[in-house]
Design a protein around this motif. Structure first.
Motif, PDB file in Angstrom:
ATOM      1  N   ARG A 156       0.825  -1.217   0.000  1.00 49.40           N
ATOM      2  CA  ARG A 156       0.000   0.000   0.000  1.00 49.40           C
ATOM      3  C   ARG A 156       0.861   1.270   0.000  1.00 49.40           C
ATOM      4  O   ARG A 156       0.404   2.347  -0.343  1.00 49.40           O
ATOM      5  CB  ARG A 156      -0.971   0.005   1.174  1.00 49.40           C
ATOM      6  CG  ARG A 156      -1.920  -1.195   1.134  1.00 49.40           C
ATOM      7  CD  ARG A 156      -3.256  -0.894   1.739  1.00 49.40           C
ATOM      8  NE  ARG A 156      -3.944   0.191   1.098  1.00 49.40           N
ATOM      9  CZ  ARG A 156      -4.380   1.291   1.710  1.00 49.40           C
ATOM     10  NH1 ARG A 156      -4.178   1.443   2.999  1.00 49.40           N
ATOM     11  NH2 ARG A 156      -4.993   2.250   1.044  1.00 49.40           N
ATOM     12  N   ASN A 157       2.138   1.129   0.388  1.00 53.12           N
ATOM     13  CA  ASN A 157       3.049   2.275   0.285  1.00 53.12           C
ATOM     14  C   ASN A 157       3.034   2.857  -1.124  1.00 53.12           C
ATOM     15  O   ASN A 157       3.089   4.062  -1.312  1.00 53.12           O
ATOM     16  CB  ASN A 157       4.477   1.841   0.598  1.00 53.12           C
ATOM     17  CG  ASN A 157       4.837   1.983   2.063  1.00 53.12           C
ATOM     18  OD1 ASN A 157       5.075   3.082   2.549  1.00 53.12           O
ATOM     19  ND2 ASN A 157       4.844   0.859   2.779  1.00 53.12           N
ATOM     20  N   TYR A 158       2.965   1.939  -2.113  1.00 54.39           N
ATOM     21  CA  TYR A 158       3.212   2.374  -3.486  1.00 54.39           C
ATOM     22  C   TYR A 158       2.010   3.035  -4.149  1.00 54.39           C
ATOM     23  O   TYR A 158       2.121   3.562  -5.252  1.00 54.39           O
ATOM     24  CB  TYR A 158       3.781   1.203  -4.297  1.00 54.39           C
ATOM     25  CG  TYR A 158       5.059   0.716  -3.640  1.00 54.39           C
ATOM     26  CD1 TYR A 158       6.155   1.572  -3.550  1.00 54.39           C
ATOM     27  CD2 TYR A 158       5.135  -0.522  -3.021  1.00 54.39           C
ATOM     28  CE1 TYR A 158       7.306   1.186  -2.886  1.00 54.39           C
ATOM     29  CE2 TYR A 158       6.294  -0.922  -2.356  1.00 54.39           C
ATOM     30  CZ  TYR A 158       7.368  -0.056  -2.295  1.00 54.39           C
ATOM     31  OH  TYR A 158       8.516  -0.427  -1.626  1.00 54.39           O
ATOM     32  N   GLU A 159       0.867   3.012  -3.445  1.00 54.10           N
ATOM     33  CA  GLU A 159      -0.275   3.823  -3.897  1.00 54.10           C
ATOM     34  C   GLU A 159      -0.464   4.970  -2.900  1.00 54.10           C
ATOM     35  O   GLU A 159      -1.571   5.477  -2.724  1.00 54.10           O
ATOM     36  CB  GLU A 159      -1.544   2.977  -4.034  1.00 54.10           C
ATOM     37  CG  GLU A 159      -1.916   2.220  -2.780  1.00 54.10           C
ATOM     38  CD  GLU A 159      -3.260   1.521  -2.880  1.00 54.10           C
ATOM     39  OE1 GLU A 159      -3.972   1.713  -3.870  1.00 54.10           O
ATOM     40  OE2 GLU A 159      -3.593   0.790  -1.934  1.00 54.10           O
ATOM     41  N   PHE A 160       0.615   5.345  -2.212  1.00 44.88           N
ATOM     42  CA  PHE A 160       0.584   6.423  -1.221  1.00 44.88           C
ATOM     43  C   PHE A 160      -0.546   6.184  -0.212  1.00 44.88           C
ATOM     44  O   PHE A 160      -1.232   7.127   0.194  1.00 44.88           O
ATOM     45  CB  PHE A 160       0.439   7.793  -1.901  1.00 44.88           C
ATOM     46  CG  PHE A 160       1.609   8.172  -2.784  1.00 44.88           C
ATOM     47  CD1 PHE A 160       2.746   8.763  -2.260  1.00 44.88           C
ATOM     48  CD2 PHE A 160       1.578   7.915  -4.152  1.00 44.88           C
ATOM     49  CE1 PHE A 160       3.828   9.111  -3.076  1.00 44.88           C
ATOM     50  CE2 PHE A 160       2.650   8.256  -4.975  1.00 44.88           C
ATOM     51  CZ  PHE A 160       3.774   8.859  -4.436  1.00 44.88           C
ATOM     52  N   PHE A 161      -0.780   4.932   0.158  1.00 42.52           N
ATOM     53  CA  PHE A 161      -1.797   4.553   1.140  1.00 42.52           C
ATOM     54  C   PHE A 161      -3.184   5.091   0.786  1.00 42.52           C
ATOM     55  O   PHE A 161      -3.986   5.383   1.666  1.00 42.52           O
ATOM     56  CB  PHE A 161      -1.403   5.014   2.548  1.00 42.52           C
ATOM     57  CG  PHE A 161      -0.139   4.386   3.063  1.00 42.52           C
ATOM     58  CD1 PHE A 161      -0.092   3.024   3.344  1.00 42.52           C
ATOM     59  CD2 PHE A 161       1.005   5.141   3.265  1.00 42.52           C
ATOM     60  CE1 PHE A 161       1.069   2.432   3.826  1.00 42.52           C
ATOM     61  CE2 PHE A 161       2.169   4.563   3.741  1.00 42.52           C
ATOM     62  CZ  PHE A 161       2.198   3.203   4.021  1.00 42.52           C
ATOM     63  N   GLY A 162      -3.440   5.267  -0.523  1.00 43.30           N
ATOM     64  CA  GLY A 162      -4.767   5.736  -0.953  1.00 43.30           C
ATOM     65  C   GLY A 162      -4.934   7.251  -0.854  1.00 43.30           C
ATOM     66  O   GLY A 162      -6.033   7.772  -1.108  1.00 43.30           O
ATOM     67  N   ALA A 163      -3.898   7.990  -0.523  1.00 42.04           N
ATOM     68  CA  ALA A 163      -3.991   9.463  -0.466  1.00 42.04           C
ATOM     69  C   ALA A 163      -4.185  10.004  -1.887  1.00 42.04           C
ATOM     70  O   ALA A 163      -3.600   9.471  -2.832  1.00 42.04           O
ATOM     71  CB  ALA A 163      -2.725  10.049   0.146  1.00 42.04           C
ATOM     72  N   PRO A 164      -4.988  11.060  -2.050  1.00 43.55           N
ATOM     73  CA  PRO A 164      -5.214  11.575  -3.405  1.00 43.55           C
ATOM     74  C   PRO A 164      -3.985  12.247  -4.022  1.00 43.55           C
ATOM     75  O   PRO A 164      -3.910  12.377  -5.244  1.00 43.55           O
ATOM     76  CB  PRO A 164      -6.348  12.597  -3.225  1.00 43.55           C
ATOM     77  CG  PRO A 164      -6.440  12.852  -1.764  1.00 43.55           C
ATOM     78  CD  PRO A 164      -5.822  11.708  -1.041  1.00 43.55           C
TER      79      PRO A 164
END
Ligand SMILES: Cc1cc2nc3c(=O)[nH]c(=O)nc-3n(C[C@H](O)[C@H](O)[C@H](O)COP(=O)(O)O)c2cc1C
Length: 235
Positions: free
Chosen positions: A132-140
């Motif tokens: 999930r790090n690599y999707e910035f933990f879902g941050a926009p």
């Protein structure tokens, strides 16, 4: 070049921003106003640096670019296609010693077991979280912070101070963040996607958005040592 301090619009005091800051790993889909991002980066540039060299650069990653970057990083993670980071952010896991080792273990245990229900030896559960790090933990919004190589090694201190300014300015606006060294293992992938020039070295990523307070990872609060344990007053 601007010589006047930009307008100050944040609504939390510095004390409040510092006291309420924590690394957030779960975000709401609520968008971050682009004006806020620009204000945060404009004010952060007031950070002190070696002879005012301002060696930092920020890549703001949103929308399709953020999705495409995540896909490529997940692929690299699955293939274990790691590259030696361009600078050493941390020692090998076996090289930590006390008192840092215990603090690190306590943090890891809290993160994985208490918040995710994942036990320390659950490799798959840990990997799913790490991913999930690599999707910035879902941050926009994701930020990739780089520093001009000619400023090294002191430039990393300047970039670290700039990073903390971004984090606190975001908090003052009700936003949350998570600094992320995890991108360093795959720096060629990040470099390729964002067309980062050779003279810029990757420092870290930063997730930026509104915390999902309903999720345990939106509100994990870590302990700190008392001031007397890390301060020596010389009279
Ligand atoms: C430069 C830097 C890199 C970090 N990299 C990561 C990361 O890759 N992934 C992550 O989940 N947290 C990362 N963190 C967050 C730390 O784990 C966190 O700051 C620490 O556990 C203290 O918790 P707090 O920030 O909530 O007070 C990083 C922090 C810093 C300062």
């Amino acid at each position: 070049m601007s010589t006047v301090a930009p307008d100050v619009v944040g609504s939390l005091s510095v004390d409040e921003a510092v006291a309420t800051r924590r690394s957030v790993r779960a975000y709401l889909p609520r968008p971050v106003p682009p004006r806020d991002v620009e204000e945060i980066l404009t004010l952060a540039a007031r950070t002190a640096s070696n002879s005012n060299t301002q060696p930092w650069h920020v890549h703001v990653v949103t929308g399709r670019t953020k999705r495409d970057l995540a896909e490529s990083l997940w692929e690299a993670l699955e293939n274990d296609d790691r590259t030696t980071p361009e600078y050493r952010y941390q020692p090998d896991p076996d090289d930590w010693s006390e008192p840092l080792l215990s603090r690190r273990r306590q943090f890891g245990d809290e993160l994985y077991r208490c918040t995710l229900g994942v036990e320390h030896d659950d490799t798959e559960g840990r990997l799913a979280h790490h991913r999930r790090n690599y999707e910035f933990f879902g941050a926009p919004v994701g930020l990739i912070l780089t520093v001009d190589r000619q400023s090294l090694g002191g430039g990393l201190i300047d970039a670290g101070a700039f990073l903390q300014a971004i984090i606190l300015l975001a908090r003052a606006r009700g936003l949350d963040t998570c600094p992320q060294a995890s991108f360093l293992d795959f720096h060629p992938v990040v470099r390729r996607h964002l067309r980062i020039p050779a003279e810029q070295m990757l420092v870290c990523g930063v997730a930026l958005g509104y915390a999902d307070d309903g999720h345990c990872l939106g509100g994990l609060t870590t302990e700190r040592e008392p001031v007397g344990s890390y301060t020596t007053f010389h009279d």
